[in-house]
Design a protein around this motif. Structure first.
Motif, PDB file in Angstrom:
ATOM      1  N   VAL A  66       3.392  -1.198   3.670  1.00 54.54           N
ATOM      2  CA  VAL A  66       3.207   0.284   3.774  1.00 54.54           C
ATOM      3  C   VAL A  66       4.411   1.496   3.378  1.00 54.54           C
ATOM      4  CG1 VAL A  66       1.171   2.060   4.111  1.00 54.54           C
ATOM      5  CG2 VAL A  66       1.239  -0.128   5.069  1.00 54.54           C
ATOM      6  N   ARG A  67       4.110   2.458   2.141  1.00 52.56           N
ATOM      7  CA  ARG A  67       5.210   3.125   2.506  1.00 52.56           C
ATOM      8  C   ARG A  67       3.854   5.057   2.196  1.00 52.56           C
ATOM      9  NH1 ARG A  67       9.615   5.500   3.721  1.00 52.56           N
ATOM     10  NH2 ARG A  67       9.729   3.533   3.934  1.00 52.56           N
ATOM     11  N   VAL A  68       4.186   6.283   3.002  1.00 51.01           N
ATOM     12  CA  VAL A  68       3.470   6.560   3.042  1.00 51.01           C
ATOM     13  C   VAL A  68       4.487   8.177   2.038  1.00 51.01           C
ATOM     14  CG1 VAL A  68       2.380   8.699   4.468  1.00 51.01           C
ATOM     15  CG2 VAL A  68       2.081   6.933   5.494  1.00 51.01           C
ATOM     16  N   LEU A  69       3.913   8.725   1.394  1.00 53.30           N
ATOM     17  CA  LEU A  69       4.292   9.793   0.984  1.00 53.30           C
ATOM     18  C   LEU A  69       3.927  11.425   0.910  1.00 53.30           C
ATOM     19  CD1 LEU A  69       4.822   7.905  -2.595  1.00 53.30           C
ATOM     20  CD2 LEU A  69       6.205   7.528  -0.835  1.00 53.30           C
ATOM     21  N   GLU A  70       4.731  11.983   2.046  1.00 55.71           N
ATOM     22  CA  GLU A  70       4.013  13.540   1.734  1.00 55.71           C
ATOM     23  C   GLU A  70       5.062  14.878   1.027  1.00 55.71           C
ATOM     24  OE1 GLU A  70       1.634  14.693   3.804  1.00 55.71           O
ATOM     25  OE2 GLU A  70       2.889  16.390   3.566  1.00 55.71           O
ATOM     26  N   ALA A  71       4.420  15.105   0.697  1.00 54.35           N
ATOM     27  CA  ALA A  71       5.242  16.731   0.379  1.00 54.35           C
ATOM     28  C   ALA A  71       5.482  17.986   1.151  1.00 54.35           C
ATOM     29  CB  ALA A  71       3.595  17.245  -0.300  1.00 54.35           C
ATOM     30  N   GLY A  72       4.884  17.864   2.715  1.00 50.25           N
ATOM     31  CA  GLY A  72       5.627  18.259   3.682  1.00 50.25           C
ATOM     32  C   GLY A  72       6.780  18.103   4.002  1.00 50.25           C
ATOM     33  N   GLY A  73       7.449  18.967   5.100  1.00 52.21           N
ATOM     34  CA  GLY A  73       8.517  17.808   5.420  1.00 52.21           C
ATOM     35  C   GLY A  73       8.319  16.871   6.506  1.00 52.21           C
ATOM     36  N   VAL A 116       1.045  -1.164   0.065  1.00 53.21           N
ATOM     37  CA  VAL A 116      -0.217   0.093   0.166  1.00 53.21           C
ATOM     38  C   VAL A 116       0.901   1.491   0.476  1.00 53.21           C
ATOM     39  CG1 VAL A 116      -1.928   1.215   1.408  1.00 53.21           C
ATOM     40  CG2 VAL A 116      -1.516  -1.522   1.265  1.00 53.21           C
ATOM     41  N   ILE A 117       0.224   2.384  -0.694  1.00 51.86           N
ATOM     42  CA  ILE A 117       1.220   3.521  -0.646  1.00 51.86           C
ATOM     43  C   ILE A 117       0.006   4.813  -0.597  1.00 51.86           C
ATOM     44  CG2 ILE A 117       1.785   5.467  -2.265  1.00 51.86           C
ATOM     45  CD1 ILE A 117       3.451   3.671  -3.948  1.00 51.86           C
ATOM     46  N   VAL A 118       0.229   5.213   0.642  1.00 50.74           N
ATOM     47  CA  VAL A 118      -0.653   6.173   1.131  1.00 50.74           C
ATOM     48  C   VAL A 118      -0.677   7.471   0.664  1.00 50.74           C
ATOM     49  CG1 VAL A 118      -1.595   7.337   3.702  1.00 50.74           C
ATOM     50  CG2 VAL A 118      -1.376   5.007   3.232  1.00 50.74           C
ATOM     51  N   ILE A 119      -0.405   8.635   0.385  1.00 44.63           N
ATOM     52  CA  ILE A 119      -0.533   9.952   0.087  1.00 44.63           C
ATOM     53  C   ILE A 119      -1.010  10.857   1.460  1.00 44.63           C
ATOM     54  CG2 ILE A 119       0.112  11.518  -1.923  1.00 44.63           C
ATOM     55  CD1 ILE A 119      -0.968   9.630  -3.439  1.00 44.63           C
ATOM     56  N   GLY A 120      -0.119  11.384   1.802  1.00 44.81           N
ATOM     57  CA  GLY A 120      -0.457  13.020   2.916  1.00 44.81           C
ATOM     58  C   GLY A 120      -0.030  11.721   4.266  1.00 44.81           C
ATOM     59  N   ALA A 121       0.860  12.710   4.834  1.00 49.96           N
ATOM     60  CA  ALA A 121       0.655  12.282   6.885  1.00 49.96           C
ATOM     61  C   ALA A 121       0.240  13.316   7.502  1.00 49.96           C
ATOM     62  CB  ALA A 121       3.042  12.058   6.265  1.00 49.96           C
ATOM     63  N   ILE A 158      -3.855   4.573  -1.215  1.00 47.59           N
ATOM     64  CA  ILE A 158      -4.672   5.665  -0.034  1.00 47.59           C
ATOM     65  C   ILE A 158      -4.340   6.817  -0.256  1.00 47.59           C
ATOM     66  CG2 ILE A 158      -5.946   5.706   1.605  1.00 47.59           C
ATOM     67  CD1 ILE A 158      -5.366   2.798   2.474  1.00 47.59           C
ATOM     68  N   ALA A 159      -5.113   7.731  -0.846  1.00 50.02           N
ATOM     69  CA  ALA A 159      -5.191   9.416  -1.118  1.00 50.02           C
ATOM     70  C   ALA A 159      -6.089  10.303   0.311  1.00 50.02           C
ATOM     71  CB  ALA A 159      -6.251   9.116  -2.199  1.00 50.02           C
ATOM     72  N   ALA A 160      -4.694  10.237   1.397  1.00 50.70           N
ATOM     73  CA  ALA A 160      -4.453  10.835   2.246  1.00 50.70           C
ATOM     74  C   ALA A 160      -4.610  12.495   2.070  1.00 50.70           C
ATOM     75  CB  ALA A 160      -4.668   9.989   3.505  1.00 50.70           C
TER      76      ALA A 160
END
Ligand code: FAD
Length: 532
Positions: free
Chosen positions: A33-40, A10-15, A138-140
């Motif tokens: 699971v890997r979460v990808l987050e644009a912020g720092g 699963v890839i989750v977008i947004g933290a 999963i788009a969070a």
């Protein structure tokens, strides 16, 4: 950090709140699971929106996670409505406590996703050109995470400092003694204006549409937290089955059904002195009946006139063009009183529209106003913005194409043509009309349960069927049309974004009702979904 091999369950977008809880649930269930987050760092909304005065407008005893019972007992909020720094501390604490950062890649913006019908996996491409694959995405990505940046001529010409409330500098901004403009009077604008007025040299507020605002009566949380803690689980359950996802005494009668006018007045006065968003729940027909709505609105207008000394300014600050509750209500901490200060003035953009920015400031009407600092509090491309900002390509085209005439989802959780892509608090779910924490936790739990269901059956694909989606879109629209909500040019309607189709986006039927529907769908073997 856990190794990011680039190929995940699963890839989750947004933290933000949603992505973090989703990570916890799936990790506990044994998924990679890997979460990808644009912020720092973690935090989402509360990472980005660091403007002065930022705070929640649902009480912190409710605007917090319920899944960690021990944390619920240990954590002590200091105020009734926590400020942004305190909420961010809380989120960071959750990330530390559950050791979440090891599965999150920060500073990484997802730009595109492609579904491959052969391998039945998503390929997710990020801004740095890297691709990862996953069975499920999963788009969070948040309902209010893509700022609306108005296309004003000369934005680049301004020679002073220009800030956006939605991307406030992390080191803060020194506004002391400066000539400051705030453009926008939604929730962020109101909070900013109230906080900075005593600090700045002069403050000019540019208002397009006045807001209905109810006092917060914020202050130290006092005994409230200690009173709630012993019964927290039951308290949360009540929220889950409520209309708005938090405790509100629902008015049981219609506005005009009260026998004595004094009873109506007493009810409104009581709610006004309690403060907060429950004000609009005072009578059951306020969102349905034009006259009831107008009567409630008139009460608020009267209160504005009491607070603002100059009658002309009071009139400009008085909302008249849309039903109360049809735009996001604001919760204020002395907002209207700010206009009694000598250093604060108001420009009504209805009378004097902004034509451009110049090196020195803002031209509105015939006047050039000079500023050291301009603060844009112009809101967000709500609900769909973060999803369509990514190039999401499913079995039959892109999400942006599919949603060109307004979002189409089943339960606000999935869209036909986009297998294995889930949305947390997506359009056509209660989301922004609710306590988002209740709605986030519900969706995360629902998605987790759905993945468990597939795994137990040895399946790995899920997608709504078009008929179920069509029915849900119609239901959402029909329920919305029963109310006065579509009568305002609001961000619920996408009206703040030029070219965006005006469709009422959230499900207004209530959190409790929605939960019953969502639970029913799951219990019935994911009725309306095709699984394989
Ligand atoms: C100022 C403000 C005050 C609010 N107050 C309240 C309140 O009192 N009560 C309430 O219920 N709600 C409130 N909200 C709504 C708030 O957004 C939610 O309560 C909640 O924080 C949303 O959490 P989330 O995790 O779903 O989304 P977010 O917190 O928005 O997090 C989404 C994350 O996804 C990341 N992201 C988005 N797109 C991409 C991409 N393409 N690639 C990588 N990362 C991406 C973003 O950087 C962001 O960090 C408020 C919103 C704002 C802006």
């Amino acid at each position: 950090m856990t190794e990011d091999r680039g190929d995940h369950d699963v890839i989750v977008i947004g933290a933000g709140f949603a992505g973090l809880y989703q990570l916890i649930r799936l990790r506990d269930a044994g998924y990679d699971v890997r979460v990808l987050e644009a912020g720092g760092d973690v935090g989402g909304t509360w990472y980005w929106n660091r403007y002065p005065g930022a705070r929640c407008d649902i009480e912190s005893i409710e605007y917090s996670y319920s899944f960690d019972r021990a944390l619920e007992q240990e954590w002590n909020w200091s105020e009734r409505y926590a400020s942004q720094p305190e909420i961010l501390d809380y989120i960071r604490h959750v990330a530390d406590r559950h050791d979440l950062r090891r599965d999150i890649t920060f500073g990484t913006r997802v730009e595109a996703m492609r579904w491959d019908d052969v391998s039945e996996r998503w390929t997710v491409r990020t801004h740095d050109g890297r691709s990862r694959t996953a069975r499920f995405v999963i788009a969070a990505t948040g309902c209010l995470s893509v700022p609306s940046r108005p296309d004003v001529e000369g934005l680049e010409d301004f020679g002073g400092e220009l800030y956006w409330t939605s991307h406030w500098p992390h080191d803060g901004v020194d506004l002391e003694g400066k000539r400051v403009a705030v453009v926008g009077t939604g929730s962020s604008g109101l909070q900013t204006i109230t906080a900075i007025a005593p600090v700045v040299g002069s403050l000019t507020v540019f208002q397009r549409t006045p807001s209905y605002a109810v006092p917060a009566h914020n202050g130290p949380i006092g005994r409230r937290l200690e009173d709630v803690k012993p019964g927290y689980p039951a308290f949360r359950d009540e929220s889950r089955f409520s209309r708005l996802g938090f405790h509100c005494r629902e008015g049981e009668t219609g506005y005009f059904a009260e026998t004595a006018a004094g009873d109506v007045r007493r009810e409104l006065d009581d709610r006004w002195s309690d403060g907060g968003l429950c004000f609009t729940q005072s009578f059951r027909d306020v969102l349905f009946d034009v006259d009831a709505n107008e009567a409630l609105a008139e009460y608020v207008r009267e209160r504005i006139r009491e607070k603002v000394h100059d009658p002309e300014t009071a009139e400009k600050l008085t909302p008249r063009s849309y039903p109360i509750g049809a735009k996001r209500m604001c919760v204020d901490t002395g907002y209207f009183e700010v206009y009694n200060r000598d250093n604060v003035s108001l420009v009504d953009l209805g009378e004097e529209p902004i034509s451009r920015l110049t090196e020195r400031g803002i031209v509105a009407g015939d006047v050039e106003h000079e500023f050291d600092v301009i603060i844009m509090a112009t809101g967000f491309d709500a609900m769909t913005g973060a999803l369509t900002a990514m190039d999401v390509r499913g079995t039959d085209g892109t999400l942006a194409e599919k949603w060109a005439a307004g979002p189409r989802t089943y339960l606000g959780l999935m869209a036909a043509g986009f297998p294995n892509l889930f949305m947390i608090t997506g359009p056509q779910s209660p989301s922004v009309l609710s306590n988002m924490m209740t709605s986030i936790e519900y969706h995360v739990d629902w998605v987790t349960r759905a993945l468990e269901y597939l795994r137990a059956r040895g399946e790995h694909r899920m997608e709504p069927d078009v008929e179920a989606e069509d029915n849900w879109v119609n239901t959402t629209n029909d329920v919305g049309d029963l109310t006065l909500m579509p009568r305002a040019a609001s961000w619920y309607m996408g009206a703040n974004i030029p070219g965006k189709r005006r469709v009422f986006m959230p499900f207004v039927g209530g959190v409790g009702t929605y939960k019953q529907i969502g639970d029913g769908v799951a219990v019935a073997g994911y009725h309306g979904f095709e699984t394989a």
